[in-house]
Design a protein around this motif. Structure first.
Motif, PDB file in Angstrom:
ATOM      1  N   VAL A 247       0.846  -1.188   0.000  1.00  0.00           N
ATOM      2  CA  VAL A 247       0.000   0.000   0.000  1.00  0.00           C
ATOM      3  C   VAL A 247       0.883   1.240   0.000  1.00  0.00           C
ATOM      4  CG1 VAL A 247      -1.779   1.292   1.229  1.00  0.00           C
ATOM      5  CG2 VAL A 247      -1.796  -1.210   1.283  1.00  0.00           C
ATOM      6  N   VAL A 248       0.640   2.117  -0.947  1.00  0.00           N
ATOM      7  CA  VAL A 248       1.300   3.422  -0.952  1.00  0.00           C
ATOM      8  C   VAL A 248       0.269   4.416  -0.428  1.00  0.00           C
ATOM      9  CG1 VAL A 248       2.546   5.142  -2.303  1.00  0.00           C
ATOM     10  CG2 VAL A 248       2.643   2.717  -2.958  1.00  0.00           C
ATOM     11  N   GLN A 249       0.436   4.813   0.824  1.00  0.00           N
ATOM     12  CA  GLN A 249      -0.543   5.673   1.490  1.00  0.00           C
ATOM     13  C   GLN A 249       0.032   7.082   1.613  1.00  0.00           C
ATOM     14  OE1 GLN A 249      -1.965   4.130   5.231  1.00  0.00           O
ATOM     15  NE2 GLN A 249      -2.944   6.049   5.819  1.00  0.00           N
ATOM     16  N   TYR A 250      -0.621   8.025   0.941  1.00  0.00           N
ATOM     17  CA  TYR A 250      -0.136   9.407   0.941  1.00  0.00           C
ATOM     18  C   TYR A 250      -0.687  10.129   2.163  1.00  0.00           C
ATOM     19  CZ  TYR A 250       1.323   8.381  -3.807  1.00  0.00           C
ATOM     20  OH  TYR A 250       1.933   7.822  -4.909  1.00  0.00           O
ATOM     21  N   VAL A 251       0.215  10.589   3.031  1.00  0.00           N
ATOM     22  CA  VAL A 251      -0.165  11.221   4.290  1.00  0.00           C
ATOM     23  C   VAL A 251       0.515  12.579   4.421  1.00  0.00           C
ATOM     24  CG1 VAL A 251      -0.452   8.974   5.408  1.00  0.00           C
ATOM     25  CG2 VAL A 251       1.749  10.165   5.563  1.00  0.00           C
ATOM     26  N   ARG A 252       0.033  13.358   5.355  1.00  0.00           N
ATOM     27  CA  ARG A 252       0.698  14.608   5.669  1.00  0.00           C
ATOM     28  C   ARG A 252       1.904  14.317   6.552  1.00  0.00           C
ATOM     29  NH1 ARG A 252      -0.964  19.309   9.880  1.00  0.00           N
ATOM     30  NH2 ARG A 252       0.571  20.851   9.234  1.00  0.00           N
ATOM     31  N   VAL A 253       3.081  14.739   6.128  1.00  0.00           N
ATOM     32  CA  VAL A 253       4.302  14.589   6.921  1.00  0.00           C
ATOM     33  C   VAL A 253       4.712  15.994   7.353  1.00  0.00           C
ATOM     34  CG1 VAL A 253       6.682  13.773   7.002  1.00  0.00           C
ATOM     35  CG2 VAL A 253       4.986  12.538   5.619  1.00  0.00           C
ATOM     36  N   ARG A 254       4.560  16.288   8.630  1.00  0.00           N
ATOM     37  CA  ARG A 254       4.852  17.621   9.157  1.00  0.00           C
ATOM     38  C   ARG A 254       6.023  17.573  10.118  1.00  0.00           C
ATOM     39  NH1 ARG A 254       3.132  17.614  14.387  1.00  0.00           N
ATOM     40  NH2 ARG A 254       1.337  16.304  14.942  1.00  0.00           N
ATOM     41  N   THR A 255       6.512  18.735  10.477  1.00  0.00           N
ATOM     42  CA  THR A 255       7.562  18.800  11.488  1.00  0.00           C
ATOM     43  C   THR A 255       6.930  18.608  12.863  1.00  0.00           C
ATOM     44  OG1 THR A 255       7.327  21.198  11.627  1.00  0.00           O
ATOM     45  CG2 THR A 255       9.003  20.350  10.117  1.00  0.00           C
ATOM     46  N   SER A 256       7.680  18.019  13.748  1.00  0.00           N
ATOM     47  CA  SER A 256       7.198  17.835  15.120  1.00  0.00           C
ATOM     48  C   SER A 256       7.985  18.764  16.035  1.00  0.00           C
ATOM     49  CB  SER A 256       7.395  16.381  15.553  1.00  0.00           C
ATOM     50  OG  SER A 256       8.774  16.100  15.742  1.00  0.00           O
ATOM     51  N   GLY A 257       7.709  18.666  17.331  1.00  0.00           N
ATOM     52  CA  GLY A 257       8.450  19.477  18.302  1.00  0.00           C
ATOM     53  C   GLY A 257       9.685  18.780  18.828  1.00  0.00           C
ATOM     54  N   LEU A 258      10.069  17.659  18.199  1.00  0.00           N
ATOM     55  CA  LEU A 258      11.188  16.864  18.677  1.00  0.00           C
ATOM     56  C   LEU A 258      12.320  16.850  17.661  1.00  0.00           C
ATOM     57  CD1 LEU A 258       9.146  13.829  20.064  1.00  0.00           C
ATOM     58  CD2 LEU A 258       9.857  15.897  21.277  1.00  0.00           C
ATOM     59  N   HIS A 259      13.544  16.645  18.164  1.00  0.00           N
ATOM     60  CA  HIS A 259      14.736  16.613  17.316  1.00  0.00           C
ATOM     61  C   HIS A 259      15.632  15.454  17.745  1.00  0.00           C
ATOM     62  CE1 HIS A 259      13.263  20.755  17.053  1.00  0.00           C
ATOM     63  NE2 HIS A 259      13.874  20.839  15.892  1.00  0.00           N
ATOM     64  N   ASP A 260      16.492  15.002  16.826  1.00  0.00           N
ATOM     65  CA  ASP A 260      17.459  13.976  17.191  1.00  0.00           C
ATOM     66  C   ASP A 260      18.689  14.634  17.806  1.00  0.00           C
ATOM     67  OD1 ASP A 260      18.989  15.022  15.118  1.00  0.00           O
ATOM     68  OD2 ASP A 260      18.746  13.288  13.793  1.00  0.00           O
ATOM     69  N   VAL A 261      19.699  13.840  18.132  1.00  0.00           N
ATOM     70  CA  VAL A 261      20.881  14.357  18.829  1.00  0.00           C
ATOM     71  C   VAL A 261      21.675  15.327  17.954  1.00  0.00           C
ATOM     72  CG1 VAL A 261      21.105  12.372  20.352  1.00  0.00           C
ATOM     73  CG2 VAL A 261      22.205  12.325  18.103  1.00  0.00           C
ATOM     74  N   LEU A 262      21.481  15.268  16.650  1.00  0.00           N
ATOM     75  CA  LEU A 262      22.187  16.178  15.748  1.00  0.00           C
ATOM     76  C   LEU A 262      21.404  17.458  15.474  1.00  0.00           C
ATOM     77  CD1 LEU A 262      23.526  13.587  13.134  1.00  0.00           C
ATOM     78  CD2 LEU A 262      24.731  14.567  15.107  1.00  0.00           C
ATOM     79  N   GLY A 263      20.208  17.557  16.072  1.00  0.00           N
ATOM     80  CA  GLY A 263      19.394  18.738  15.879  1.00  0.00           C
ATOM     81  C   GLY A 263      18.426  18.649  14.718  1.00  0.00           C
ATOM     82  N   ASN A 264      18.372  17.495  14.021  1.00  0.00           N
ATOM     83  CA  ASN A 264      17.436  17.329  12.915  1.00  0.00           C
ATOM     84  C   ASN A 264      16.024  17.116  13.451  1.00  0.00           C
ATOM     85  OD1 ASN A 264      19.500  17.313  10.840  1.00  0.00           O
ATOM     86  ND2 ASN A 264      20.040  15.272  11.563  1.00  0.00           N
ATOM     87  N   ASN A 265      15.060  17.773  12.808  1.00  0.00           N
ATOM     88  CA  ASN A 265      13.686  17.621  13.247  1.00  0.00           C
ATOM     89  C   ASN A 265      13.167  16.223  12.948  1.00  0.00           C
ATOM     90  OD1 ASN A 265      10.495  17.924  12.527  1.00  0.00           O
ATOM     91  ND2 ASN A 265      11.118  19.303  14.177  1.00  0.00           N
TER      92      ASN A 265
END
Length: 323
Positions: A247-265
């Motif tokens: 299944v190819v399900q098209y969804v909204r991919v938004r930024t969250s309020g969390l980041h990884d250790v390198l600062g990437n959202n």
């Protein structure tokens, strides 16, 4: 003198008895009765008894970086979700209901969008390696059983043949006594005959910003053969990963309020709502609409006239792609 000697003898017998109990207890604790594959460099620490399956699925966050491949146990999952993570890479969530493999992995960290995705199951067990510190309280409040290594170290082990952090594996049977069965897959998916129509298609490539998945139809196996980043996907024991439905399900991919250790959202893939989708089965592609009214509901896939789009029996992959 006779009284004192008798007392000393009694104290001696008591000491010997206590030492015997302690030694036997230590030997019992050191025995491995879990029946798991032999491994080296196993994590130590406290362990807990396996929990009852209670009709709940086991969801495992699986690493999908190049250094993590080949994965283990991926071919035995009933359902595999692919989601976007930091840097445009992908990560998998393997869901097990009808069988429990001896090992699954490499296991990696959870994401915020996993909590919404997992609400469709009744109190699922989530195995993951950890999470961003702001996410941990949300995981603890979610209606699921969270089992990272620090909560059951006996269920995890390290493979010394791979470099950390791509070498943590799970023994599912140390979390659940048995597989809960197909009834635990409360996804809303329907299985049965294919709808009419569809367009013949033998190859389909799905792209994330920094990752790709190619599904090639095998008429001989009646399955879609998976390749990731241009390389055929096989498990550590050589089994080719081949779902019956993609299944190819098209969804909204938004930024969250969390980041990884390198600062990437950390991207958040929204799986509640509605949108377009394509269902690949039987060497054909069917245009569909998806709808999930609330997090507690499963996802329905229908054609434009509202006809349910049935999946083929067997493993299903769901690609959560940015709309």
């Amino acid at each position: 003198m006779g009284v004192r000697q008798t007392a000393r003898r009694r104290r001696g017998r008591t000491t010997v008895a206590l030492l015997t109990v302690a030694i036997m207890g230590g030997l019992a604790a050191g025995c491995d009765t879990g029946g798991a594959p032999t491994d080296h460099g196993q994590d130590g620490g406290r362990s807990s008894a396996p929990s009852s399956s209670s009709g709940s699925v086991l969801a495992v966050k699986v690493d999908n970086a190049a250094a993590a491949r080949p994965q283990t146990g991926l071919d035995q999952a009933d359902l595999v979700y692919a989601e976007q993570v930091e840097g445009g890479l992908s990560r998998l969530m393997a869901v097990f209901a009808t069988k429990l493999p001896k090992a699954v992995g490499p296991v990696r960290s959870a994401r915020e969008s996993d909590l919404e995705l997992l609400r469709q199951f009744h109190r699922p067990t989530l195995a993951f390696s950890g999470a961003q510190h702001k996410l941990l309280p949300l995981i603890d409040k979610a209606p699921l059983t969270a089992v990272p290594p620090e909560r059951n170290s006996d269920a995890y082990f390290r493979d010394v043949g791979k470099a950390a952090p791509h070498n943590l594996y799970l023994r599912p049977q140390r979390l659940m006594r048995s597989a809960p069965g197909a009834a635990a897959l409360t996804t809303g998916f329907r299985f049965g005959a294919a709808p009419t129509g569809g367009t013949p298609q033998t190859t389909r490539t799905v792209r994330f910003p920094s990752a790709s998945f190619t599904f090639s139809w095998s008429a001989e196996r009646h399955r879609w053969l998976v390749a990731m980043d241009g390389t055929p996907t096989v498990t550590a024991d050589g089994a080719r990963v081949a779902p019956a439905t993609v299944v190819v399900q098209y969804v909204r991919v938004r930024t969250s309020g969390l980041h990884d250790v390198l600062g990437n959202n950390s991207p958040y893939s929204e799986t509640v709502g509605s949108g377009k989708a394509q269902v690949l089965r039987d060497g054909r592609v069917f245009d569909a609409q998806w709808r999930r009214a609330s997090a507690a509901d499963g996802t329905r896939f229908t054609t434009a006239d509202g006809t349910p789009v049935n999946f083929a029996q067997g493993q299903a992959w769901v690609m959560l792609v940015k709309e």
